[in-house]
Write a protein that holds these residues in place. Structure first.
Motif, PDB file in Angstrom:
ATOM      1  N   GLN A  71       0.826  -1.215   0.000  1.00  0.00           N
ATOM      2  CA  GLN A  71       0.000   0.000   0.000  1.00  0.00           C
ATOM      3  C   GLN A  71       0.856   1.260   0.000  1.00  0.00           C
ATOM      4  N   LYS A  72       2.105   1.142   0.481  1.00  0.00           N
ATOM      5  CA  LYS A  72       2.996   2.300   0.450  1.00  0.00           C
ATOM      6  C   LYS A  72       3.363   2.677  -0.980  1.00  0.00           C
ATOM      7  N   ASP A  73       3.318   1.680  -1.877  1.00  0.00           N
ATOM      8  CA  ASP A  73       3.633   1.927  -3.279  1.00  0.00           C
ATOM      9  C   ASP A  73       2.400   2.257  -4.101  1.00  0.00           C
ATOM     10  N   SER A  74       1.225   2.262  -3.463  1.00  0.00           N
ATOM     11  CA  SER A  74      -0.020   2.547  -4.172  1.00  0.00           C
ATOM     12  C   SER A  74      -0.687   3.773  -3.562  1.00  0.00           C
ATOM     13  N   PRO A  75      -0.602   4.936  -4.211  1.00  0.00           N
ATOM     14  CA  PRO A  75      -1.225   6.141  -3.666  1.00  0.00           C
ATOM     15  C   PRO A  75      -2.722   5.965  -3.417  1.00  0.00           C
ATOM     16  N   TRP A  76      -3.387   5.191  -4.257  1.00  0.00           N
ATOM     17  CA  TRP A  76      -4.832   5.007  -4.130  1.00  0.00           C
ATOM     18  C   TRP A  76      -5.173   4.263  -2.839  1.00  0.00           C
ATOM     19  N   VAL A  77      -4.501   3.142  -2.604  1.00  0.00           N
ATOM     20  CA  VAL A  77      -4.741   2.389  -1.375  1.00  0.00           C
ATOM     21  C   VAL A  77      -4.294   3.203  -0.167  1.00  0.00           C
ATOM     22  N   GLY A  78      -3.172   3.906  -0.296  1.00  0.00           N
ATOM     23  CA  GLY A  78      -2.695   4.740   0.792  1.00  0.00           C
ATOM     24  C   GLY A  78      -3.686   5.825   1.161  1.00  0.00           C
ATOM     25  N   ASN A  79      -4.353   6.415   0.162  1.00  0.00           N
ATOM     26  CA  ASN A  79      -5.345   7.460   0.432  1.00  0.00           C
ATOM     27  C   ASN A  79      -6.531   6.904   1.218  1.00  0.00           C
ATOM     28  N   VAL A  80      -6.973   5.700   0.854  1.00  0.00           N
ATOM     29  CA  VAL A  80      -8.082   5.076   1.577  1.00  0.00           C
ATOM     30  C   VAL A  80      -7.667   4.784   3.019  1.00  0.00           C
ATOM     31  N   TYR A  81      -6.468   4.257   3.184  1.00  0.00           N
ATOM     32  CA  TYR A  81      -5.955   3.940   4.515  1.00  0.00           C
ATOM     33  C   TYR A  81      -5.868   5.202   5.372  1.00  0.00           C
ATOM     34  N   ASN A  82      -5.332   6.287   4.793  1.00  0.00           N
ATOM     35  CA  ASN A  82      -5.206   7.541   5.535  1.00  0.00           C
ATOM     36  C   ASN A  82      -6.566   8.133   5.867  1.00  0.00           C
ATOM     37  N   LEU A  83      -7.520   7.996   4.947  1.00  0.00           N
ATOM     38  CA  LEU A  83      -8.862   8.506   5.201  1.00  0.00           C
ATOM     39  C   LEU A  83      -9.501   7.797   6.387  1.00  0.00           C
ATOM     40  N   LEU A  84      -9.406   6.482   6.413  1.00  0.00           N
ATOM     41  CA  LEU A  84      -9.974   5.715   7.523  1.00  0.00           C
ATOM     42  C   LEU A  84      -9.326   6.103   8.845  1.00  0.00           C
ATOM     43  N   HIS A  85      -8.016   6.343   8.798  1.00  0.00           N
ATOM     44  CA  HIS A  85      -7.310   6.730  10.024  1.00  0.00           C
ATOM     45  C   HIS A  85      -7.773   8.109  10.509  1.00  0.00           C
ATOM     46  N   LEU A  86      -7.951   9.049   9.592  1.00  0.00           N
ATOM     47  CA  LEU A  86      -8.376  10.398   9.979  1.00  0.00           C
ATOM     48  C   LEU A  86      -9.792  10.401  10.546  1.00  0.00           C
ATOM     49  N   ILE A  87     -10.673   9.588   9.965  1.00  0.00           N
ATOM     50  CA  ILE A  87     -12.043   9.498  10.483  1.00  0.00           C
ATOM     51  C   ILE A  87     -12.027   8.930  11.893  1.00  0.00           C
ATOM     52  N   TRP A  88     -11.256   7.843  12.086  1.00  0.00           N
ATOM     53  CA  TRP A  88     -11.146   7.257  13.425  1.00  0.00           C
ATOM     54  C   TRP A  88     -10.581   8.279  14.406  1.00  0.00           C
ATOM     55  N   LYS A  89      -9.538   8.987  14.008  1.00  0.00           N
ATOM     56  CA  LYS A  89      -8.880   9.958  14.885  1.00  0.00           C
ATOM     57  C   LYS A  89      -9.842  11.057  15.303  1.00  0.00           C
ATOM     58  N   ASN A  90     -10.655  11.521  14.372  1.00  0.00           N
ATOM     59  CA  ASN A  90     -11.585  12.605  14.681  1.00  0.00           C
ATOM     60  C   ASN A  90     -12.568  12.220  15.782  1.00  0.00           C
ATOM     61  N   TYR A  91     -13.103  10.998  15.713  1.00  0.00           N
ATOM     62  CA  TYR A  91     -14.122  10.582  16.681  1.00  0.00           C
ATOM     63  C   TYR A  91     -13.529   9.923  17.927  1.00  0.00           C
ATOM     64  N   HIS A  92     -12.344   9.357  17.790  1.00  0.00           N
ATOM     65  CA  HIS A  92     -11.728   8.701  18.947  1.00  0.00           C
ATOM     66  C   HIS A  92     -11.299   9.715  20.005  1.00  0.00           C
ATOM     67  N   PHE A  93     -10.816  10.862  19.556  1.00  0.00           N
ATOM     68  CA  PHE A  93     -10.275  11.849  20.490  1.00  0.00           C
ATOM     69  C   PHE A  93     -11.241  12.992  20.790  1.00  0.00           C
ATOM     70  N   SER A  94     -12.462  12.911  20.307  1.00  0.00           N
ATOM     71  CA  SER A  94     -13.427  13.988  20.557  1.00  0.00           C
ATOM     72  C   SER A  94     -14.795  13.410  20.907  1.00  0.00           C
ATOM     73  N   SER A  95     -15.134  13.462  22.184  1.00  0.00           N
ATOM     74  CA  SER A  95     -16.461  12.996  22.599  1.00  0.00           C
ATOM     75  C   SER A  95     -17.547  13.904  22.024  1.00  0.00           C
TER      76      SER A  95
END
Length: 218
Positions: free
Chosen positions: A102-126
């Motif tokens: 996935q590090k060599d695939s920008p498309w898969v990397g973008n999906v992975y980063n998106l999922l991480h950002l969504i989790w981060k937004n709700y995990h750290f903000s009640s």
């Protein structure tokens, strides 16, 4: 809670069988070998010779498991015999291979980063979690918390997070008010109203990425 989970792969009545030995809580990595022995000791006298019958040991590739200096596999060989064969478990090797890919695939990397950002937004903000749940009520959507996509169990984390985010609406299509729609609407709200520049910027990035049709193709 950090636990060591142990299974044995044995021949039972001539058939290969996997059996859960047990799981033991540990506080430090150097306790894993002792925890392993403790789990087998809990099985009683019928398994007191388990070490003499052990022929192989599989675990993830962490040094604490397979390291040549002090790893669990080394301690097993020292006590049980050099015939014990250590191997890096295939599911973990597969995860590492996919992480590398996935590090060599920008498309898969973008999906992975998106999922991480969504989790981060709700995990750290009640506050964000409460707002999303209220929005879910308005849209008649059952909102579930996604899990983080980082960690040693990368594939299950990503799969579970996608299942939550792409939860379909009542009619079975993404065009209905599924959780994807609720998250998108909430990110749109945060991007326009949040006074925190980091949150607003992250929400804007997530919103724009979700609007990219290539994500749904994933």
């Amino acid at each position: 809670m950090e636990c060591v989970i142990m299974y044995v792969h044995v021949l039972l009545d001539g058939q290969p069988t996997d059996i859960l030995v047990g799981h033991v809580e540990v506080e430090h990595a150097d306790e894993i070998y002792a925890a392993t022995k403790s789990a087998f000791a809990g099985l009683g006298e019928s398994c007191q010779d388990w070490l003499q019958k052990t022929v192989a040991m599989g675990a993830d590739g962490a040094a604490v498991n397979l390291g040549r200096k002090g790893g669990v596999s080394t301690k097993l060989q020292e006590e049980g015999g050099k015939h014990i064969f250590p191997f890096h478990c295939m599911p973990h090797r597969l995860e590492l291979a996919l992480l590398s890919a996935q590090k060599d695939s920008p498309w898969v990397g973008n999906v992975y980063n998106l999922l991480h950002l969504i989790w981060k937004n709700y995990h750290f903000s009640s506050k964000s979690r409460r707002e999303l749940k209220r929005l879910g009520v308005e849209l008649d959507v059952s909102v579930n918390n996604s899990s983080g996509v980082k960690g040693t169990r990368w594939l299950p984390h990503v799969s579970r997070t996608l299942d939550v985010l792409l939860k379909q609406g009542k009619e079975g299509t993404l065009e209905d008010a599924g959780q994807y729609t609720a998250v998108h609407a909430h990110m749109d709200h945060l991007a326009a109203s949040s006074k925190n520049a980091d949150i607003a910027g992250r929400a804007k990035h997530v919103k724009e990425t979700m609007e990219d049709g290539s994500f749904l193709a994933f």
